[in-house]
Design an enzyme around this catalytic site. Structure first.
Site, PDB file in Angstrom:
ATOM      1  N   PRO A   1       0.808  -1.227   0.000  1.00  0.00           N
ATOM      2  CA  PRO A   1       0.000   0.000   0.000  1.00  0.00           C
ATOM      3  C   PRO A   1       0.839   1.275   0.000  1.00  0.00           C
ATOM      4  O   PRO A   1       0.343   2.347  -0.355  1.00  0.00           O
ATOM      5  CB  PRO A   1      -0.831  -0.096   1.291  1.00  0.00           C
TER       6      PRO A   1
ATOM      7  N   ARG B   1      -3.722  -7.747 -21.124  1.00  0.00           N
ATOM      8  CA  ARG B   1      -4.609  -7.310 -22.210  1.00  0.00           C
ATOM      9  C   ARG B   1      -3.920  -6.316 -23.154  1.00  0.00           C
ATOM     10  O   ARG B   1      -4.387  -6.083 -24.262  1.00  0.00           O
ATOM     11  CB  ARG B   1      -5.930  -6.743 -21.671  1.00  0.00           C
TER      12      ARG B   1
ATOM     13  N   ASP C   1      -9.269   3.001 -24.886  1.00  0.00           N
ATOM     14  CA  ASP C   1      -9.544   2.782 -23.464  1.00  0.00           C
ATOM     15  C   ASP C   1      -9.653   4.096 -22.706  1.00  0.00           C
ATOM     16  O   ASP C   1      -8.975   5.072 -23.054  1.00  0.00           O
ATOM     17  CB  ASP C   1      -8.389   2.018 -22.801  1.00  0.00           C
TER      18      ASP C   1
ATOM     19  N   GLU D   1       1.142  -8.695   8.792  1.00  0.00           N
ATOM     20  CA  GLU D   1       1.397  -7.311   9.204  1.00  0.00           C
ATOM     21  C   GLU D   1       2.314  -6.581   8.227  1.00  0.00           C
ATOM     22  O   GLU D   1       2.410  -5.376   8.236  1.00  0.00           O
ATOM     23  CB  GLU D   1       2.045  -7.299  10.594  1.00  0.00           C
TER      24      GLU D   1
HETATM   25  N1  ADE Z   1      -1.256  -4.968  -0.182  1.00  0.00           N
HETATM   26  C1  ADE Z   1      -2.177  -4.540   0.714  1.00  0.00           C
HETATM   27  N2  ADE Z   1      -2.852  -3.493   0.270  1.00  0.00           N
HETATM   28  C2  ADE Z   1      -2.357  -3.216  -0.983  1.00  0.00           C
HETATM   29  C3  ADE Z   1      -2.628  -2.232  -1.962  1.00  0.00           C
HETATM   30  N3  ADE Z   1      -3.560  -1.291  -1.778  1.00  0.00           N
HETATM   31  N4  ADE Z   1      -1.927  -2.270  -3.114  1.00  0.00           N
HETATM   32  C4  ADE Z   1      -0.953  -3.197  -3.311  1.00  0.00           C
HETATM   33  N5  ADE Z   1      -0.641  -4.145  -2.413  1.00  0.00           N
HETATM   34  C5  ADE Z   1      -1.335  -4.169  -1.261  1.00  0.00           C
END
Ligand code: ADE
Length: 221
Positions: A86, A150, A164, A113
């Protein structure tokens, strides 16, 4: 292109890559996708892949050894190693295009975690698919794989992804098919005119209007 995905949950991938366009791309040898359970690379007597965090705190942290060894066994001079996390670079269509030009991608799915910080040292890019937290990188790796495959030559009709959404920072124009009138709603006349110049103009204007209404941030780019 070859895509290797490192995960602790290989079963999650079975159906996703076995349907529709991705399945056909694999059958036509446009892409090879291999799923690796990095637990198989653990040198721990109980095949452990995680441990408690130094300094204390909640949950378990993925250890370096299984992931380092798995990547090491797959990597060559053409490989791009991607960590799904994230806190990575926000994924978008332009990054999908760039990655679709690569020969070999290695995608590492984190879980629990998090992972030992030192795993970042063997990665070329860190990617997030959005500002929310998934239980692991598996769904993110599927999103990235799908959006890249794709774009590979010969997977879908070449012209079809030129239109697209997000190409030129515009959303896609509206499309219609038969019947011409459905529940009183008519297909715009210009699309029945056969005048290709007018149709192209109409579509461009509709793309612009839609983008202004729904995603004005794209036009600022
Ligand atoms: N792992 C956990 N959340 C994620 C996200 N938003 N993007 C990529 N990998 C992740």
């Amino acid at each position: 292109m070859k895509i290797d995905i490192l995960t602790l949950f290989p079963n999650m991938f079975e159906n996703v890559f076995n349907e529709s366009i991705i399945k056909r791309a694999i059958e036509k040898d446009k892409v090879t996708i291999n799923i690796h359970n990095f637990r198989d690379y653990s040198k721990d007597p109980h095949n452990k892949v995680d441990d408690t965090p130094y300094g204390g705190g909640n949950g378990m942290v993925l250890t370096c050894q299984p992931i380092f060894d798995c990547v090491e066994s797959l990597k060559n001079e053409d490989s791009k190693v991607i960590l799904l996390t994230p806190d990575g670079k926000k994924y978008n269509q332009s990054l999908a295009y760039d990655l679709s030009k690569e020969k070999h991608l290695i995608l590492i799915c984190g879980h629990y975690e998090g992972f030992d910080e030192r795993i970042r040292t063997i990665c070329d890019i860190e990617i997030s698919i959005g500002d929310y937290i998934l239980t692991g990188g598996e769904l993110a790796s599927m999103v990235i794989t799908d959006s890249i495959v794709r774009l590979l030559p010969g997977v879908i009709e070449e012209n079809s992804h030129l239109n697209d959404s997000f190409n030129n920072n515009l959303l896609d124009y509206p499309t219609y098919t038969k019947p011409r009138v459905y529940k009183g709603m008519e297909v715009p006349n210009v699309l029945l005119s056969g005048d290709h110049k007018k149709i192209a103009e109409y579509r461009y204007n509709e793309s612009l209007k839609k983008t202004q209404n729904l995603r004005p941030d794209l036009l600022e780019k």
